[in-house]
Design an enzyme around this catalytic site. Structure first.
Site, PDB file in Angstrom:
ATOM      1  N   THR A 151     -50.753  67.520 -28.535  1.00 38.38           N
ATOM      2  CA  THR A 151     -50.956  65.851 -28.525  1.00 38.38           C
ATOM      3  C   THR A 151     -49.774  65.609 -27.546  1.00 38.38           C
ATOM      4  OG1 THR A 151     -52.248  65.191 -30.177  1.00 38.38           O
ATOM      5  CG2 THR A 151     -50.690  63.458 -29.592  1.00 38.38           C
ATOM      6  N   ARG A 179     -64.572  62.211 -34.413  1.00 42.25           N
ATOM      7  CA  ARG A 179     -63.318  62.374 -35.433  1.00 42.25           C
ATOM      8  C   ARG A 179     -61.894  62.096 -34.283  1.00 42.25           C
ATOM      9  NH1 ARG A 179     -58.999  65.967 -33.905  1.00 42.25           N
ATOM     10  NH2 ARG A 179     -58.211  66.555 -35.870  1.00 42.25           N
ATOM     11  N   ASP A 182     -54.689  62.444 -36.791  1.00 43.78           N
ATOM     12  CA  ASP A 182     -53.609  61.972 -37.092  1.00 43.78           C
ATOM     13  C   ASP A 182     -52.826  60.838 -35.912  1.00 43.78           C
ATOM     14  OD1 ASP A 182     -52.686  64.691 -35.530  1.00 43.78           O
ATOM     15  OD2 ASP A 182     -50.079  63.923 -35.273  1.00 43.78           O
ATOM     16  N   THR A 202     -47.670  66.314 -33.737  1.00 44.28           N
ATOM     17  CA  THR A 202     -48.652  67.387 -33.293  1.00 44.28           C
ATOM     18  C   THR A 202     -48.690  68.588 -34.131  1.00 44.28           C
ATOM     19  OG1 THR A 202     -49.566  67.929 -31.234  1.00 44.28           O
ATOM     20  CG2 THR A 202     -46.851  68.461 -31.791  1.00 44.28           C
ATOM     21  N   GLY A 203     -50.639  68.498 -34.122  1.00 42.52           N
ATOM     22  CA  GLY A 203     -50.818  69.969 -34.530  1.00 42.52           C
ATOM     23  C   GLY A 203     -52.207  69.192 -35.886  1.00 42.52           C
TER      24      GLY A 203
END
Ligand code: ASP
Length: 319
Positions: A151, A179, A182, A202-203
């Site tokens: 992201t 879906r 975050d 990000t992750g």
């Protein structure tokens, strides 16, 4: 003192433009939008905007969030289809008194009403990645961000000390329809408070949101930690807690900048990079290494690394 920091190498060209704008006295609100749009528009980044990878039904659903740290205004869109620049829609939503977070068709209706550019966001290249992944999926036992995670999240500070934060993403490749992670969630994917600074993540969204990690970093900076200390503490605490409670932690990577333009980063993976520019630092890409004690160090990416990065991003998709 001005500055802009962003997750990943892919933000470099965008922050170059924003750095110039900040030097000319433009606001953090203007500069961050330009930088994120540059990432959204580049077709070879397969996790953001045009060329972003689709969900399991081969539909590109995009998420974006924006926060103005002067007055704590927030705007976000979730699972929107076929608009060129999700960040601009999120930013516009932050100006509304209510209805700041819109999803799917409701978000699209709003975007149409304000004449945001409509564009088919699924590219032939993304279709090829989809076909390839479909074949591989049988062997995979859980939802994972592909090749790390990607992201784009940014924090920007202008000469007036205004702080903004923003994100834009196509989310997890092969996610379920509807879906979100975050990235469009204030406090998780992004947070800005001009009295302190901002942070973005990000992750694996499903894990990042468990720690409201961007808010946590800003809170820690408010308590007096440096951006680097705050990033490391937030990532390491959440990583440890997830492992203790759930047996494992997903990918967690963050960057932060305070309102003086000081910055930090942290990650629990190998291969995290970030882009940054400040009044005293020309736009630069850093590679992050996490030491065994949880401390994160970063060093400038070599020319070879940068060349290789672009080569792999633009290489033909081998199906
Ligand atoms: N955080 C994003 C999400 O969970 C994924 C990413 O950073 O690539 O949607």
């Amino acid at each position: 003192m001005h500055g802009i920091i962003a997750t990943w190498r892919m933000a470099k060209e965008g922050i170059e433009q924003s750095d110039k704008m900040l030097k000319e006295g433009k606001t953090a609100a203007q500069a961050i939008e330009v930088a994120i749009k540059a990432v959204e528009d580049f077709p070879y980044y397969k996790s953001v905007g045009y060329g972003g990878l689709p969900n399991e039904e081969q539909v590109v659903e995009l998420d974006a969030g924006y926060m103005d740290g002067d007055i704590l205004s927030v705007g976000a869109i979730c699972a929107i289809q076929d608009f060129a620049n999700p960040i601009s829609i999120a930013k516009k939503l932050s100006e509304e008194k209510v209805n700041n977070v819109l999803v799917a068709e409701g978000a699209a209706k709003y975007a149409r009403e304000y004449h945001f550019e409509e564009k088919e966001m699924l590219t032939d290249r993304a279709r090829a990645f989809y076909r390839k992944k479909k074949k591989e999926l049988a062997a995979q036992d859980e939802l994972r961000p592909y090749d790390g995670h990607d992201t784009v999240g940014m924090v920007c500070v202008d000469n007036n000390g205004s702080v903004t934060a923003g994100t834009s993403t196509s989310g997890l490749f092969m996610k379920r329809s509807g879906r979100i992670g975050d990235s469009p969630l204030v406090g998780s994917g992004f947070y800005a408070d001009s009295e302190v600074g901002g942070a973005t993540a990000t992750g694996l969204g499903e894990d990042l949101m468990k720690g409201c990690i961007s808010y946590e970093i800003v809170r820690l900076m408010k308590e007096g930690l440096t951006p680097q200390e705050a990033c490391e503490k937030a990532v390491n605490d959440l990583d440890a807690k997830l492992i203790a409670k759930r047996g494992k932690a997903g990918d967690l990577s963050v960057v932060a900048m305070n309102n003086k333009g000081e910055f930090g980063c942290a990650t629990n993976i190998e291969g995290f990079s970030f882009s940054v520019a400040t009044e005293n630092l020309e736009p630069i890409v850093y590679l992050v290494t996490r030491k065994e004690d949880g401390h994160c160090e970063f060093e400038e990416a070599s020319q070879e690394w940068l060349d290789n990065y672009m080569k792999t991003r633009m290489a033909p998709v081998e199906e």
